[in-house]
Design an enzyme around this catalytic site. Structure first.
Site, PDB file in Angstrom:
ATOM      1  N   HIS A 198      51.382 -14.726  45.309  1.00 46.76           N
ATOM      2  CA  HIS A 198      51.666 -13.388  45.833  1.00 46.76           C
ATOM      3  C   HIS A 198      52.682 -12.663  44.942  1.00 46.76           C
ATOM      4  O   HIS A 198      52.511 -11.495  44.609  1.00 46.76           O
ATOM      5  CB  HIS A 198      52.185 -13.479  47.269  1.00 46.76           C
ATOM      6  CG  HIS A 198      52.630 -12.158  47.808  1.00 46.76           C
ATOM      7  ND1 HIS A 198      51.738 -11.193  48.215  1.00 46.76           N
ATOM      8  CD2 HIS A 198      53.857 -11.623  47.950  1.00 46.76           C
ATOM      9  CE1 HIS A 198      52.415 -10.131  48.603  1.00 46.76           C
ATOM     10  NE2 HIS A 198      53.696 -10.353  48.463  1.00 46.76           N
TER      11      HIS A 198
ATOM     12  N   ARG B   4      34.536 -22.047  40.885  1.00 44.71           N
ATOM     13  CA  ARG B   4      35.756 -21.423  40.360  1.00 44.71           C
ATOM     14  C   ARG B   4      36.915 -21.473  41.338  1.00 44.71           C
ATOM     15  O   ARG B   4      38.014 -21.065  41.029  1.00 44.71           O
ATOM     16  CB  ARG B   4      35.484 -19.997  39.870  1.00 44.71           C
ATOM     17  CG  ARG B   4      34.960 -19.026  40.893  1.00 44.71           C
ATOM     18  CD  ARG B   4      34.586 -17.731  40.186  1.00 44.71           C
ATOM     19  NE  ARG B   4      33.574 -16.981  40.898  1.00 44.71           N
ATOM     20  CZ  ARG B   4      33.819 -15.904  41.634  1.00 44.71           C
ATOM     21  NH1 ARG B   4      35.042 -15.462  41.770  1.00 44.71           N
ATOM     22  NH2 ARG B   4      32.843 -15.248  42.222  1.00 44.71           N
TER      23      ARG B   4
ATOM     24  N   CYS C 232      30.639  -6.138  34.400  1.00 43.96           N
ATOM     25  CA  CYS C 232      31.670  -5.806  35.376  1.00 43.96           C
ATOM     26  C   CYS C 232      32.451  -7.046  35.800  1.00 43.96           C
ATOM     27  O   CYS C 232      33.112  -7.054  36.818  1.00 43.96           O
ATOM     28  CB  CYS C 232      31.063  -5.114  36.582  1.00 43.96           C
ATOM     29  SG  CYS C 232      29.784  -6.068  37.396  1.00 43.96           S
TER      30      CYS C 232
ATOM     31  N   GLU D 243      23.777 -12.223  37.255  1.00 38.25           N
ATOM     32  CA  GLU D 243      24.813 -13.213  37.515  1.00 38.25           C
ATOM     33  C   GLU D 243      24.231 -14.578  37.858  1.00 38.25           C
ATOM     34  O   GLU D 243      24.938 -15.556  38.018  1.00 38.25           O
ATOM     35  CB  GLU D 243      25.740 -12.726  38.641  1.00 38.25           C
ATOM     36  CG  GLU D 243      25.019 -12.278  39.881  1.00 38.25           C
ATOM     37  CD  GLU D 243      25.918 -11.555  40.879  1.00 38.25           C
ATOM     38  OE1 GLU D 243      27.137 -11.804  40.873  1.00 38.25           O
ATOM     39  OE2 GLU D 243      25.396 -10.740  41.662  1.00 38.25           O
TER      40      GLU D 243
ATOM     41  N   ASP E 276      30.370 -15.002  38.433  1.00 34.82           N
ATOM     42  CA  ASP E 276      29.355 -15.877  39.006  1.00 34.82           C
ATOM     43  C   ASP E 276      28.453 -16.479  37.934  1.00 34.82           C
ATOM     44  O   ASP E 276      28.104 -17.649  37.995  1.00 34.82           O
ATOM     45  CB  ASP E 276      28.515 -15.124  40.046  1.00 34.82           C
ATOM     46  CG  ASP E 276      29.183 -15.161  41.420  1.00 34.82           C
ATOM     47  OD1 ASP E 276      29.929 -16.131  41.675  1.00 34.82           O
ATOM     48  OD2 ASP E 276      28.963 -14.241  42.218  1.00 34.82           O
TER      49      ASP E 276
END
Lengths: 575, 88
Positions: free
Chosen positions: A192, A468, A505, A434, A458
């Site tokens: 975080h 992953r 992307c 993907e 992916d």
């Protein structure tokens, strides 16, 4: 002595240490007994701590409006519910009264018992709830021991925040004008603290270890987020050196940011379209402010997550139209619902699966739940009258799926025709590449798609058979693996053979070193987190396409991942 | 006292959100309301209690209500478990 850490957010920060005190050691309370005559006093002390903690949550909820996401705020609402829970509270009252344990000890014991009730359920979701109980317990404990967190919302000088770790509760109210850096003991680059630091563009070190305990309030600190080092109380010459470095670094960042309005073309004049990935309509403005020329991926899942009912056609239409109007004639690719895998929604009846990434997700759900799919397509089509929208289907694995999805799109079109509603009849329809089968058969898919967008996250995990999310095997997850690169090249070549555009992307596109390789392989468009756009543009503008193509050719012939990494690093000196 | 058996119909088990809505609904009545599942009976005042019962989708459990407004309370929970919970 300098302290080593992991640079989680780049830059150099200089300021006075503000140390967030760690909670007191629990050990000394576990067995601390009270006298019978003290029961009432101890109970009062505990109740006051609970009331203070509730007040603390209330303050956070107020401060967090507009800063944190609704979902993150709900966490604190849930914490409040736990604070009032009779099981937990009765247990604690019972330990104080009947076992004569001190308030802290009773709290620790009760939290442990409730936690083990959750852990015993053998359900991943419930295990995480055990963490909530622990956090609530921690806050009550801090309040009991007079250790409520320092007020970070009102700092009066340039400050470096030093802590064991920072939680969303600590960071929501940060005084942004005066926080110049973070240094925390725990965490990695995806913690975080690291994420919030990068969002706020504040230098940060994570994983500094217990050495950090030696830092005192008021110490002068230098956070070097580039080299990953913390320098406490620097000598005057070191401080001077760092002030220069900081100026130089800030100048560079400014220079890169100033590229915003410059075109993204290579030295020899090849245009590379740089676009942004967004997950809510509001982020479209950020793409423009970073100099993005389009949206390469508009994730639409936000419309479906954390709610009780499905989004209506009108609600979706408004969201898509907003993006279309902000972006005007710039291309915006809207990806249809990509739920399943790691993104679960209670709305869609997705049963728990052994292998959710290989399961019922994305287009597979949409082709089953036709009405949900068609509602989304009608909304996208209606919004297409207001800008340059394109529609993209995720997780396509074969030509039949593409045909089926396009048939549903046709149905959506004729339904709008019946209602006499305007839309772009020639809207471009593309697919995410993907799934390895799609990458391999790209030549066939290219005949019936208007564009491709490669989703490397992916594609990489499917091609390399690497989950992953699994930390043990992250080393195997590398988009520079030759197998992945060959697939990417195959997709690009197949697309260009048919004269259609191909973009990317995935996260790979946001790394300038990788971007150069991808441009060399022939990609027409790169889409990334908006903050990365200026950095990739800097690389594009300082390399020729000819050189990039040579780099790509060399990389493919090297074949080994380590050698490819080295090649890209060496070449990066040139731009 | 009223007792009725239900089958859990929400898609992902009795998780935090349905549990918290259930608690706030139960709070509106004066009657004592509890759930019995696998020989354990817990009051509907505690979200921890409800969640840690661990009732899974498709499993059955009893709702036990006693008090002056038990009929209305049962009617309300009947609607909750038979209808509303399916969209949570």
């Amino acid at each position: 002595m300098n302290i080593k850490g992991i640079g989680a957010s780049k830059g150099i920060g200089i300021g006075k240490a503000v140390v967030l005190k760690a909670a007191e050691d629990k050990g000394k309370f576990v067995d601390k007994r009270i006298l019978e005559s003290e029961i009432e006093k101890e109970t009062d002390r505990f109740n006051k701590a609970v009331a203070d903690t509730a007040k603390y949550y209330d303050e956070i909820i107020v401060k967090a409006r507009g800063v944190l996401k609704e979902q993150e705020i709900q966490v604190f609402e849930a914490y409040k519910l736990l604070l009032n829970d009779p099981i937990l509270m009765d247990m604690i009252a019972d330990f104080i009264k009947n076992e004569l344990l001190c308030a802290e000890g009773s709290l620790i014991k009760a939290v442990e018992q409730v936690k083990s009730m959750f852990l015993a359920l053998n359900d991943e979701y419930m295990r995480q709830r055990a963490e909530d109980i622990e956090n609530v317990g921690k806050n009550i404990f801090m309040s009991l021991t007079g250790n409520m967190p320092a007020d970070l919302s009102n700092l009066y000088e340039d400050s470096i925040i030093v802590a064991e770790d920072l939680s969303p509760a600590d960071t929501v109210s940060l005084d942004r004008r005066h926080v110049k850096g973070f240094a925390v003991e725990k965490g990695g680059v995806t913690s975080h603290t690291a994420i919030i630091a990068r969002t706020m563009e504040i230098p940060a070190l994570v994983g500094c270890g217990s050495e950090l305990k030696k830092i005192n309030n008021g110490d002068t600190l230098i956070v070097d987020g580039i080299k990953g080092v913390l320098i406490p109380n620097p000598e005057p010459d070191v401080l001077k050196e760092y002030l220069d470095l900081q100026n130089e670094y800030n100048r560079q960042v400014e220079k890169i940011k100033s590229l915003k309005d410059e075109p993204s073309i290579t030295l020899d004049g090849r245009k590379v379209l740089l676009a942004g990935n967004i997950a809510t309509p509001e982020e479209a403005n950020e793409v423009l402010s970073r100099g993005g020329e389009g949206i390469g991926l508009f994730r639409t899942e936000f419309l479906y997550l954390n709610r009780d009912n499905l989004p209506s056609e009108d609600e979706q239409f408004e969201a898509y139209r907003k993006v279309a109007e902000v972006m005007k004639d710039r291309p915006c690719i809207i990806r249809t619902l990509d739920i399943g895998g790691d993104k679960q929604s209670a709305l869609l009846n997705i049963p728990k699966e052994e292998n959710p990434f290989l399961g019922y997700r994305a287009i597979r759900i949409c082709l089953t739940e036709r009405d949900i799919f068609k509602t989304q397509l009608r909304a996208i089509l209606r919004a297409s009258a207001f800008g340059n929208l394109r529609v993209m289907f995720p997780m396509i694995s074969c030509i039949e799926e593409l045909r089926e999805a396009k048939a549903v799109l046709k149905e959506a079109m004729s339904e709008l025709d019946e209602r006499n509603i305007q839309y772009n009849k020639d809207i471009e329809v593309g697919i995410m590449i993907e799934v390895p089968s799609a990458a391999i058969s790209a030549d066939i898919l290219a005949k019936e798609a208007d564009f491709f967008s490669i989703g490397t996250n992916d594609l990489c995990q499917y091609t390399l058979a690497v989950d992953r999310m699994n930390e043990k095997i992250t080393a195997l997850y590398n988009p520079l693996n030759i197998g992945v690169l060959r697939l990417i090249k195959n997709v690009i070549d197949a697309a260009h053979e048919r004269g259609i555009e191909v973009g990317m992307c995935g996260e790979m596109a946001s790394n300038p070193e990788y971007a150069v390789l991808l441009i060399g392989l022939g990609l027409d468009e790169l889409s990334m987190v908006p903050a990365s756009i200026p950095y990739v543009k800097q690389a594009v503008r300082n390399i020729s396409f000819e050189r990039a193509a040579n780099i790509a050719k060399t990389a493919l012939s090297l074949g080994e991942t380590d050698k490819i990494i080295n090649l890209l690093k060496e070449e990066s000196n040139a731009y | 006292m009223l007792t009725k058996t239900f089958v859990l119909k929400c898609p992902i088990g009795l998780h935090a959100r349905p549990a918290s809505i259930l608690i706030s609904e139960a709070e509106k009545f004066k009657s004592e309301i509890s759930i019995r599942y696998k020989n354990k009976e817990i009051s509907l005042k505690s979200i921890i209690g409800v969640m840690t019962l661990g009732i899974k989708t498709g499993e059955s459990f009893d709702v036990i209500i006693s008090g002056e407004d038990e009929a209305e309370a049962m009617e309300r929970l009947n609607k909750f478990f038979e209808e509303e919970i399916q969209s949570l």
